[in-house]
Design an enzyme around this catalytic site. Structure first.
Site, mmCIF file in Angstrom:
data_model
loop_
_atom_site.group_PDB
_atom_site.id
_atom_site.type_symbol
_atom_site.label_atom_id
_atom_site.label_comp_id
_atom_site.label_asym_id
_atom_site.label_seq_id
_atom_site.Cartn_x
_atom_site.Cartn_y
_atom_site.Cartn_z
ATOM 1 N N SER A 231 0.801 -1.217 0.000
ATOM 2 C CA SER A 231 0.000 0.000 0.000
ATOM 3 C C SER A 231 0.837 1.273 0.000
ATOM 4 O O SER A 231 1.657 1.486 -0.878
ATOM 5 C CB SER A 231 -0.943 -0.042 1.201
ATOM 6 O OG SER A 231 -1.815 1.026 1.157
ATOM 7 N N HIS A 232 0.685 2.065 1.032
ATOM 8 C CA HIS A 232 1.329 3.375 1.122
ATOM 9 C C HIS A 232 2.740 3.274 1.708
ATOM 10 O O HIS A 232 3.405 4.299 1.852
ATOM 11 C CB HIS A 232 0.484 4.279 2.015
ATOM 12 C CG HIS A 232 0.230 3.639 3.350
ATOM 13 N ND1 HIS A 232 -0.623 2.561 3.475
ATOM 14 C CD2 HIS A 232 0.745 3.863 4.560
ATOM 15 C CE1 HIS A 232 -0.615 2.171 4.733
ATOM 16 N NE2 HIS A 232 0.201 2.937 5.428
ATOM 17 N N ASP B 272 -5.483 2.727 -3.849
ATOM 18 C CA ASP B 272 -6.792 2.664 -3.186
ATOM 19 C C ASP B 272 -7.038 3.864 -2.275
ATOM 20 O O ASP B 272 -8.173 4.167 -1.942
ATOM 21 C CB ASP B 272 -6.995 1.326 -2.448
ATOM 22 C CG ASP B 272 -5.948 1.043 -1.396
ATOM 23 O OD1 ASP B 272 -5.003 1.841 -1.253
ATOM 24 O OD2 ASP B 272 -6.072 0.003 -0.710
ATOM 25 N N ARG B 273 -5.977 4.558 -1.885
ATOM 26 C CA ARG B 273 -6.173 5.758 -1.068
ATOM 27 C C ARG B 273 -6.233 6.987 -1.957
ATOM 28 O O ARG B 273 -5.710 6.979 -3.075
ATOM 29 C CB ARG B 273 -5.007 5.958 -0.098
ATOM 30 C CG ARG B 273 -4.867 4.856 0.897
ATOM 31 C CD ARG B 273 -3.753 5.146 1.870
ATOM 32 N NE ARG B 273 -3.725 4.111 2.894
ATOM 33 C CZ ARG B 273 -3.253 4.266 4.106
ATOM 34 N NH1 ARG B 273 -2.728 5.418 4.458
ATOM 35 N NH2 ARG B 273 -3.284 3.288 4.982
ATOM 36 N N ASP C 286 -2.137 6.493 -3.523
ATOM 37 C CA ASP C 286 -0.996 5.842 -2.864
ATOM 38 C C ASP C 286 -0.397 4.722 -3.712
ATOM 39 O O ASP C 286 -0.739 4.571 -4.888
ATOM 40 C CB ASP C 286 -1.431 5.305 -1.502
ATOM 41 C CG ASP C 286 -2.357 4.117 -1.619
ATOM 42 O OD1 ASP C 286 -3.102 4.057 -2.621
ATOM 43 O OD2 ASP C 286 -2.336 3.239 -0.737
ATOM 44 N N LYS D 31 -11.394 0.183 -1.146
ATOM 45 C CA LYS D 31 -11.435 1.623 -1.333
ATOM 46 C C LYS D 31 -10.784 1.937 -2.674
ATOM 47 O O LYS D 31 -10.026 1.122 -3.196
ATOM 48 C CB LYS D 31 -10.770 2.346 -0.174
ATOM 49 C CG LYS D 31 -9.346 1.941 0.128
ATOM 50 C CD LYS D 31 -8.944 2.599 1.439
ATOM 51 C CE LYS D 31 -7.497 2.336 1.788
ATOM 52 N NZ LYS D 31 -7.338 1.058 2.498
ATOM 53 N N ASP E 92 -0.825 1.528 -4.091
ATOM 54 C CA ASP E 92 -1.694 0.603 -4.826
ATOM 55 C C ASP E 92 -2.990 1.260 -5.292
ATOM 56 O O ASP E 92 -3.926 0.571 -5.710
ATOM 57 C CB ASP E 92 -1.981 -0.649 -3.994
ATOM 58 C CG ASP E 92 -2.674 -0.339 -2.683
ATOM 59 O OD1 ASP E 92 -2.522 0.791 -2.177
ATOM 60 O OD2 ASP E 92 -3.365 -1.223 -2.152
HETATM 61 C C1 G16 Z 1 -5.303 -0.380 5.321
HETATM 62 C C2 G16 Z 1 -6.717 -0.799 5.571
HETATM 63 C C3 G16 Z 1 -7.529 0.370 6.020
HETATM 64 C C4 G16 Z 1 -6.903 1.043 7.214
HETATM 65 C C5 G16 Z 1 -5.470 1.408 6.898
HETATM 66 C C6 G16 Z 1 -4.719 1.909 8.112
HETATM 67 O O1 G16 Z 1 -5.237 0.483 4.236
HETATM 68 O O2 G16 Z 1 -7.305 -1.360 4.429
HETATM 69 O O3 G16 Z 1 -8.809 -0.086 6.325
HETATM 70 O O4 G16 Z 1 -7.608 2.181 7.577
HETATM 71 O O5 G16 Z 1 -4.786 0.271 6.459
HETATM 72 O O6 G16 Z 1 -4.676 0.897 9.050
HETATM 73 P P1 G16 Z 1 -3.804 1.016 10.348
HETATM 74 O O7 G16 Z 1 -4.342 2.222 11.081
HETATM 75 O O8 G16 Z 1 -4.040 -0.270 11.075
HETATM 76 O O9 G16 Z 1 -2.369 1.239 9.933
HETATM 77 P P2 G16 Z 1 -4.112 0.324 3.131
HETATM 78 O O10 G16 Z 1 -4.308 1.470 2.201
HETATM 79 O O11 G16 Z 1 -2.808 0.385 3.903
HETATM 80 O O12 G16 Z 1 -4.360 -1.016 2.523
#
Ligand code: G16
Length: 541
Positions: free
Chosen positions: A111-112, A279-280, A275, A374, A277
């Site tokens: 992800s990010h 999705d953000r 981000d 997302k 991938d």
């Molecule tokens: C993931 C989850 C999200 C979550 C985010 C942050 O996003 O899919 O639902 O809000 O992590 O999570 P945490 O607060 O536990 O770090 P992504 O974009 O990283 O896949």
């Protein structure tokens, strides 16, 4: 086909969104293979089924795709649909799973989190609804990793991933598809492309920062291609294995190039970033940052301006730490608003059951029932559709929204890479103090409710506990504490702060100044300094 002897590797329990570790951890012998075999063992339907496969193109993506193709063949998967170059954004993977009625998908992304040989890698399994596997499946995968003794893999040659078409790996069908095409069709079904095209044609300008991550090809094809925005509207549009050395997280702390462009004298009308991938998303007006919580509320309040949502919303959902801005909209619209734990997987059942149409999170995530993830590019197109439909600026839309519903002033303070044990001790002490808190006055405000958030899924009845400490005050202010489930080094303490301001005259206040009292209370209550040694957060969004 080979059967390879292996041993369990500790620590393969998926976090908030799959298994995320340093690349160097994934490169250890059998590490990836063990986890992938655990997926095949935990989801027997994959045998004879169709698997979607792709990732965000970060370092190790191509290596992992080749390994997974060979393991899928050896485990009896009938067909794998893979994005060209091993690329599929997370929302595009979700849409492909749904469109081709696949058994499930394996998405490769951290992800990010930063990428490159010293960065992070990740893998997660998505189910046939296109969404992240439910906790009972991720837990089953984990249990398999704790007792694994063998995995199966074919010794077929690597496949050329850069050509679309039908191929075979050891007798298993492989379809390499354009990663953007199906997704672009879906977007055209939802949004008024003619109106957005006219908005650009009228001279309105936008900057989309793809952060050298996977959104690039999607944004270039859709925004510069189908919507006719001028070339150069998308910046950092070529996905790089190390994201150009940057941190591909679309928030004001990391998307500094975009923030600078949107603060300049000749700033574009609309700014957006996504981000690693895709999705953000973050959206911005000229010299105006929109919080993710407000963005969700605005999309909900104005959804009927967009063709795909013209019939209205069944309901909305937000994660617990997300501000209550969308709750206020739901109340006025007379629709249900669900509060779920952090993690997109918790929205899946609500979306599948038709209980909600839109959902979102404070962590720069917004989405709808069009997929089960997302979706960054979707959110940006939604905003473009609103700008085109209303003729208003981003700032005008937000300030009008605040005037109607009040402003939920909101910020998240992250204390990153703190000692894991110190973080656990802090949370344990905080939890222990909860029974005494209700009725106490802190910083002049009376605590109305203090608990550790638990969630009962209204669809399948599953019960999730320990989802974050909530301290809610009589005036509606909230302080939430959680440990992140997506980091790969030490622990990250997240402190979420929220205050409701109904008075229009106060809506222009600077966020941190408006929250200053609450920030002091939050740090003292959790004894952040004495547990972690930290005086200040590392990231404030
Ligand atoms: C993931 C989850 C999200 C979550 C985010 C942050 O996003 O899919 O639902 O809000 O992590 O999570 P945490 O607060 O536990 O770090 P992504 O974009 O990283 O896949």
């Amino acid at each position: 086909m080979k059967v390879v002897n292996t041993q369990p590797v500790a620590g393969q329990r998926p976090g908030t969104s799959g298994l995320r570790k340093r690349v160097t951890v994934f490169q250890q012998p059998h590490y990836l293979e063990n986890f992938v075999q655990a997926i095949f063992d935990a989801v027997p339907a994959l045998k004879g089924g169709t698997l979607v496969l792709g990732g965000d193109g970060r370092f190790y993506n191509r290596v992992a795709v080749q390994i997974i193709l060979k393991m899928a063949a050896a485990n009896g998967v009938a067909q794998v649909i893979v994005g060209r170059g091993g690329i599929l954004s997370t929302p595009a993977a979700s849409s492909v799973i749904r469109k081709y009625a696949a058994t499930g998908g394996i998405i490769l992304s951290a992800s990010h989190n930063p990428g490159g040989p010293d960065g992070d890698f990740g893998i997660k399994y998505n189910s046939d609804n296109g969404g992240p596997a439910a906790e009972k499946i991720t837990e089953a995968i984990y249990q398999h990793t704790t007792r694994i003794s063998q995995y199966q893999i074919s010794d077929a040659a690597d496949l050329d991933l850069d050509v679309c078409g039908s191929f075979s790996v050891a007798g298993m069908a492989v379809e390499i598809i354009d990663p953007v095409a199906d997704y672009a069709v879906l977007m055209q079904d939802l949004f008024d492309f003619d109106a957005i095209r006219a908005w650009f044609a009228a001279g309105n300008r936008m900057q989309f920062d793809a952060m050298s991550a996977v959104a690039g090809p999607y944004a270039v094809d859709i925004i510069e291609g189908l919507l006719g925005a001028p070339r150069g509207t998308v910046v950092n549009g070529v996905p790089l294995e190390d994201f150009g050395g940057y941190h591909p997280d679309p928030n004001p702390a990391h998307a500094t190039e975009l923030i600078a462009a949107m603060s300049a004298a000749n700033a574009p009308d609309f700014g957006a970033a996504s981000d690693g991938d895709a999705d953000r998303n973050m959206v911005l007006g000229r010299r105006f940052v929109v919080t993710p919580s407000d963005s969700l509320a605005v999309l909900a309040a104005n959804a009927t301006l967009v063709p795909g949502y013209r019939k209205g919303l069944a309901g909305v959902a937000r994660s617990m730490p997300t501000s209550a801005a969308v709750d206020a909209v739901a109340k006025e619209l007379g629709i249900a608003c669900y509060e779920t734990p952090t993690g997109w997987k918790f929205f899946g059942n609500l979306l599948d059951a038709g209980k909600v149409t839109l959902c979102g999170e404070e962590s720069y995530g917004t989405g709808s029932d069009h997929v089960r993830e997302k979706d960054g590019v979707w959110a940006v197109l939604f905003w473009l559709n609103l700008l085109a439909a209303t003729g208003q600026s981003v700032e005008e839309i937000i300030t009008a929204h605040w005037a109607r519903f009040g402003r939920h002033i909101y910020s998240r303070h992250d204390f990153e890479n703190i000692d894991s044990e110190a973080a656990e001790n802090l949370m344990t002490a905080l939890r222990a103090s909860l029974p005494e808190l209700a009725g106490q006055s802190l910083g002049g405000q009376v605590v109305q409710l203090a608990d550790d958030f638990a969630y009962d899924d209204p669809v399948d009845g599953s019960h999730s506990v320990g989802q974050g400490v909530r301290v809610i005050f009589a005036g509606g202010e909230r302080i939430i504490y959680r440990l992140s489930g997506t980091g790969t080094a030490g622990a990250t303490l997240r402190v979420y702060l929220e205050k409701y301001q109904p008075d229009v005259a106060q809506h222009g206040v600077e966020t941190q100044a408006a929250l200053a009292d609450l920030i002091v209370v939050a740090r003292e209550l959790a004894q952040i300094k004495s547990f972690t040694g930290r005086l200040q957060p590392t990231v404030v969004t």
